[in-house]
Design an enzyme around this catalytic site. Structure first.
Site, short mmCIF file in Angstrom:
data_model
loop_
_atom_site.label_atom_id
_atom_site.label_comp_id
_atom_site.label_asym_id
_atom_site.label_seq_id
_atom_site.Cartn_x
_atom_site.Cartn_y
_atom_site.Cartn_z
N ASP A 14 0.86 -1.19 0.00
CA ASP A 14 0.00 0.00 0.00
C ASP A 14 0.90 1.24 0.00
O ASP A 14 1.72 1.41 0.90
CB ASP A 14 -0.91 -0.02 1.25
CG ASP A 14 -1.91 1.12 1.26
OD1 ASP A 14 -1.80 2.03 0.41
OD2 ASP A 14 -2.79 1.12 2.13
N ASP A 108 -3.61 2.21 -5.52
CA ASP A 108 -2.26 2.17 -4.93
C ASP A 108 -2.03 0.96 -4.03
O ASP A 108 -1.15 0.97 -3.19
CB ASP A 108 -2.01 3.45 -4.12
CG ASP A 108 -2.65 3.41 -2.74
OD1 ASP A 108 -3.75 2.83 -2.60
OD2 ASP A 108 -2.05 3.95 -1.79
N GLU A 109 -2.82 -0.07 -4.21
CA GLU A 109 -2.83 -1.13 -3.20
C GLU A 109 -3.11 -2.49 -3.86
O GLU A 109 -3.98 -2.59 -4.72
CB GLU A 109 -3.96 -0.78 -2.24
CG GLU A 109 -4.07 -1.52 -0.99
CD GLU A 109 -5.36 -1.09 -0.27
OE1 GLU A 109 -5.85 -1.90 0.50
OE2 GLU A 109 -5.86 0.03 -0.50
P1 TTP Z 1 -5.21 5.00 0.64
O1 TTP Z 1 -4.16 3.97 0.37
O2 TTP Z 1 -6.35 4.63 1.50
O3 TTP Z 1 -4.55 6.27 1.32
P2 TTP Z 1 -3.13 6.94 1.07
O4 TTP Z 1 -2.30 6.15 0.12
O5 TTP Z 1 -3.34 8.36 0.69
O6 TTP Z 1 -2.48 6.96 2.50
P3 TTP Z 1 -1.93 5.72 3.34
O7 TTP Z 1 -0.48 6.00 3.56
O8 TTP Z 1 -2.71 5.74 4.61
O9 TTP Z 1 -2.16 4.49 2.54
O10 TTP Z 1 -5.79 5.53 -0.71
C1 TTP Z 1 -4.99 5.70 -1.89
C2 TTP Z 1 -5.42 6.94 -2.63
O11 TTP Z 1 -6.79 6.84 -3.00
C3 TTP Z 1 -5.28 8.21 -1.83
O12 TTP Z 1 -3.99 8.78 -1.93
C4 TTP Z 1 -6.35 9.08 -2.40
C5 TTP Z 1 -7.41 8.11 -2.89
N1 TTP Z 1 -8.54 8.09 -1.93
C6 TTP Z 1 -9.62 8.93 -2.15
O13 TTP Z 1 -9.66 9.65 -3.13
N2 TTP Z 1 -10.64 8.93 -1.22
C7 TTP Z 1 -10.61 8.15 -0.10
O14 TTP Z 1 -11.53 8.20 0.73
C8 TTP Z 1 -9.51 7.28 0.10
C9 TTP Z 1 -9.45 6.39 1.32
C10 TTP Z 1 -8.49 7.30 -0.83
MG MG Z 2 -2.11 4.08 0.35
#
Ligand code: TTP
Ligand code: MG
Length: 394
Positions: A14, A108-109
């Site tokens: 992730d 991203d995961e």
């Molecule tokens: P995530 O992997 O949930 O968040 P992140 O990568 O920003 O942070 P983390 O380090 O906690 O993993 O989500 C990936 C991307 O998806 C995030 O950068 C933006 C988008 N996203 C949204 O647009 N809305 C949301 O509610 C979430 C959870 C993510």
């Molecule tokens: Mg992320």
């Protein structure tokens, strides 16, 4: 080697603050600063917050106005969907070099089943370390990785040492770390359910693991026994690459119930966009579209529609999603806690079919898909979102 004792070796990868990290990469002046990515309007929602903004309480799915109040010094930048998809594509290429067993969860995961690759690539933790290094060297971004014998534990683990973490959930950690975790980290249990559980005296994974199936059913209904298994670290689900999946979907839980149909629609548009990108990436077409809508009280409804013809085109998937959404919203909009969009009845796109039998209309739509990506690149996601919502409805 413990890697050899496990039936399977699963990585959950992730990216850290994905959208915000890319903005900081592309705009060096933002590095080290609190950054909020999202639409900066009165009803805008935070897509993500950089790690510098998180100590202030800023996070994804939060109303932008709230985030700005919490962190007045934060720099707000618009969403550039095309750019994030481009980085995502390169990220998934790195995954594919390691194994074909990649199950994307979002932009991203992903889960990677690297069972057996140890022989080729070295011991499991070394495989994970090397992947982190490649992400850093090739994309100039950081990823957090969880390494475990199953999906559930791998996903838990990747979240335990963010950002730039590498966490192993092996047999030893299942005994030492797992029982102490609070149950809001349980898949499918949100903060409010966790609060209800606390009233029963249920606070940790250990508490759940100690219950009988009967007791679990009493508290959680039919899902109860599954929670019990997961709490004990047992999870049989296999990593399913998109090309072997029965459906591809995307969903989003909001921080607060969203009271505006328009705001929900714009999130739905983003989901259609992500799902159709994944379809095209895997050369799949969808025969059905399903929307999932959950209200604040957990009541969940779904609406499905079969396509005239299987498709991987954003425009067509959006038209059907929109139809389902508008039909539902007209029937009585209620504040929404979760919205999800799924593409089902998947069939492989026959390579021969792609150019030859495509009619002019088809070709135009394909060019529109590309053009839209480019516009989003240049002006940000909100430019398209707003234009779209002004279009007359049927
Ligand atoms: P995530 O992997 O949930 O968040 P992140 O990568 O920003 O942070 P983390 O380090 O906690 O993993 O989500 C990936 C991307 O998806 C995030 O950068 C933006 C988008 N996203 C949204 O647009 N809305 C949301 O509610 C979430 C959870 C993510
Ligand atoms: Mg992320």
């Amino acid at each position: 080697m413990w890697g050899m004792d496990w039936a399977r070796t699963i990585l959950h990868v992730d990216m850290d603050a994905f959208f915000a990290a890319i903005e900081q990469l592309d705009h060096p002046e933002l590095r080290g600063k609190p950054v909020l990515v999202g639409y900066d309007g009165p009803r805008g929602v935070v897509s993500t917050a950089s790690y510098e903004a998180r100590p202030f309480g800023c996070h994804s799915a939060q109303p932008m106005a709230v985030a700005k109040r919490l962190c007045p010094d934060a720099v707000v930048v618009g969403v550039r969907g095309g750019r994030y998809r481009e980085v995502s594509r390169r990220l998934f290429e790195l995954f594919a070099e390691l194994t074909p067993m990649v199950e994307p969860l979002s932009i991203d995961e992903a889960f990677l089943d690297v069972t057996g690759t140890e022989r080729l690539h070295g011991e499991a933790a070394e495989v994970a370390r090397r992947l982190k290094r490649r992400v850093h060297d090739e994309l100039r971004l950081t990823a957090s990785i969880g390494l475990a014998p199953n999906k559930f534990l791998a996903k838990l683990a990747s979240d335990m040492d963010k950002p730039d973490g590498l966490t192993v959930m092996g047999p030893r950690e299942i005994e030492t770390r797992l029982p102490g975790l609070t149950i809001d980290r349980m898949w499918g249990i949100g903060r409010s359910t966790a609060q209800r559980c606390a009233e029963y005296g249920l606070k940790t994974f250990g508490d759940l693991a100690a219950m009988s199936d009967g007791q679990l059913e009493e508290v959680f209904g039919s899902a109860g026994p599954t929670f019990g298994k997961l709490a004990r670290g047992e999870d049989e689900r296999v990593v399913t690459p998109d090309h072997a999946a029965k459906s591809i979907s995307q969903e989003q839980t909001f921080d607060r119930d969203v009271t505006e149909a328009e705001a929900v629609r714009s999130v739905l548009l983003g989901q259609v966009d992500q799902v159709s990108t994944r379809l095209r990436r895997q050369r799949l077409r969808a025969g059905t579209v399903t929307l999932k809508i959950r209200y604040g009280d957990f009541k969940t409804v779904s609406r499905s529609q079969t396509m005239d013809e299987p498709t991987d085109q954003t425009d067509r998937l959006w038209a059907v999603s929109q139809l389902l959404f508008d039909r539902w919203a007209r029937g009585g909009f209620e504040p929404v806690r979760l919205i999800g969009m799924g593409a089902g009845s998947l069939t492989a796109t026959d390579v021969g079919q792609m150019g030859l039998f495509a009619d002019a209309d088809d070709d135009r739509r394909r060019r529109v898909d590309t053009a839209v990506d480019e516009i989003k690149d240049r002006f940000g996601m909100s430019a398209i979102g707003r234009a779209e919502s002004k279009r007359p409805r049927r």
